[in-house]
Write a protein that holds these residues in place. Structure first.
Motif: not given
Length: 463
Positions: A372-392
């Motif tokens: 209900e709170h995690l597992g996808s980047l959806e409105v209302g869900k908790l802001a848990d996210m990973v940012c990957v540098d794709m410039r490698r």
């Protein structure tokens, strides 16, 4: 695509605004949004949209993440952070550390050593993009808050068992009711103190170690506690032929059947490994809605592959985990993809990078009871996210960002991690803790443990 604003959110009072990134996630269908904008208000996602469709917004902090891919935080459903102490050695021994002479064992780890090693394991997992870990081993009353302080969401429990672990590595298997009473009581006290802690950063799932190290009576007691208190139970299942044999001799059934008969098999169970489940076991587990913590790299290191394609066909929900030694969930996605294709004898539409990402995020959240709170980047869900540098270099050219990530990405490509709306890793470094101190403390703890373990099996030198 634009997701509707979270109710009550004023776009002029956001805490964090991410611009320029490529968003990739499954909900549970794959979605890729180029040049995306993400608004975060407090701990939750306010909106996700393409730049040309995003609402006008300002924030206390704006991050330009052009050249980065943003994913939901990885949900690592089965870890033993303290077992970082055996990395680089146990992989070549052929069996689990708990059953092997001359290797540091859980009952030999001091409280200070446990905290030092657990913080190292949690730090590694966080820096590689795990925003949730589900951990079990020893001294959980101390390691749980210590892991959460690193910056991720830590779920943990001490091993519940009634076998005497101080004798197992010597080949002696003896069940003791007093040990079971003690370990279960410790787990329940841990749950009372830490489950649903501040900002939902801590949680406790009851963790009977395995069907061979827990008697039928103890497993039934765990099931009774879950029935009364709710929540999730985690365990190991058919992780070795020896486990299957011992349970068959002791209880006259397979480990999976034992979990079913004691009331544990079902959608609130996360069972790790399952490498030696029979076809009948898999059908039973799938019908019950069991979750399997798939550890593809760890299993393959020992020369074994879990029958994941058959498990999937049977209806078992697959989630991914690193177990011990190395906490890189990106690498785990790659191992899961390739080993599954080896089992199938080729490439098919049902086993693609998007399926691996789903296992590492959405499925993991569902298994943990956090969907209900995690597992996808959806409105209302908790802001848990990973940012990957794709410039490698190994991630360029980038035609299919998810394909690049799963086939050639590495945990060290993670540049930023956000948990509960807070930036906890930036520029590849953890912000809440002193990394150098954690590394030094863990090295010292592991060295002391290995010195004591080797002294037990090496003949003493005479003067």
């Amino acid at each position: 695509m634009t997701q509707a604003l979270s109710p009550g959110v004023d776009t002029g009072s956001l805490d964090l605004l991410i611009t320029g990134a490529t968003v990739v996630h499954t909900r549970p269908q794959l979605e890729v949004i180029d040049n995306a904008v993400i608004g975060i208000a407090g701990a939750r996602i306010a909106f996700v949209a393409r730049a040309d469709a995003a609402p006008r917004a300002s924030a206390r902090r704006t991050l330009d993440l052009k050249g980065h891919m943003v994913l939901p935080g990885f949900i690592n459903v089965h870890t033993h952070t303290i077992l970082t102490m055996v990395r680089g050695v146990a992989e070549d021994m052929g069996f689990a550390p708990a059953y092997t002479p001359g290797v540091p064992h859980g009952h030999e780890v001091t409280p200070d050593e446990a905290v030092a090693l657990a913080r190292l394991g949690a730090l590694e997992a966080l820096m590689f993009g795990s925003t949730v870990i589900n951990d079990s081993y020893v001294h959980a009353d101390l390691t749980l808050p210590a892991m959460a302080d690193v910056g991720l969401r830590a779920y943990a429990c001490g091993r519940i068992h009634d076998v005497d672990f101080s004798r197992v590595h010597l080949g002696e298997w003896r069940h003791d009711d007093a040990i079971g009473e003690r370990t279960l009581a410790e787990a329940m006290a841990l749950h009372e103190r830490w489950h649903g802690g501040p900002d939902s950063r801590t949680g406790v799932h009851l963790t009977p170690h395995a069907p061979d190290t827990c008697s039928r009576a103890l497993l039934q007691r765990v099931a009774d506690h879950r029935e009364r208190h709710g929540g999730v139970v985690t365990t190991h299942l058919s992780q070795s032929r020896m486990e299957n044999q011992r349970v068959q001799e002791r209880d006259g059934c397979s480990p999976c059947e034992l979990l079913d008969e004691t009331g544990l098999l079902g959608p609130a169970l996360i069972a790790a490994h399952g490498m030696y489940m029979s076809e009948a076991d898999m059908r039973r587990a799938g019908a019950a809605g069991m979750n399997l913590a798939h550890v593809p790299k760890g299993n393959a290191t020992g020369g074994r592959i879990a029958p994941t394609r058959s498990m999937q066909d049977a209806g078992i929900r697959l989630a991914l985990a690193t177990d011990n030694m190395h906490a890189d969930m990106i690498e785990v996605m790659r191992w899961a993809l390739n080993l599954g294709r080896i089992q199938a004898g080729g490439i098919d539409d049902g086993w693609q990078p998007a399926d691996m990402l789903r296992m590492a995020t959405y499925n993991g959240a569902q298994a943990m009871g956090l969907g209900e709170h995690l597992g996808s980047l959806e409105v209302g869900k908790l802001a848990d996210m990973v940012c990957v540098d794709m410039r490698r270099p190994h991630l360029v050219p980038c035609i299919n960002p998810l394909g690049n990530l799963v086939h050639t990405g590495q945990g060290r490509d993670v540049a930023m991690v956000i948990v509960h709306g807070e930036v906890v890793v930036e520029g590849g470094r953890a912000l809440r803790v002193d990394q150098d101190s954690i590394l030094a403390d863990a090295q010292q703890a592991a060295a002391a443990l290995w010195q004591r373990a080797r002294a037990q099996v090496e003949p003493r030198r005479t003067a």
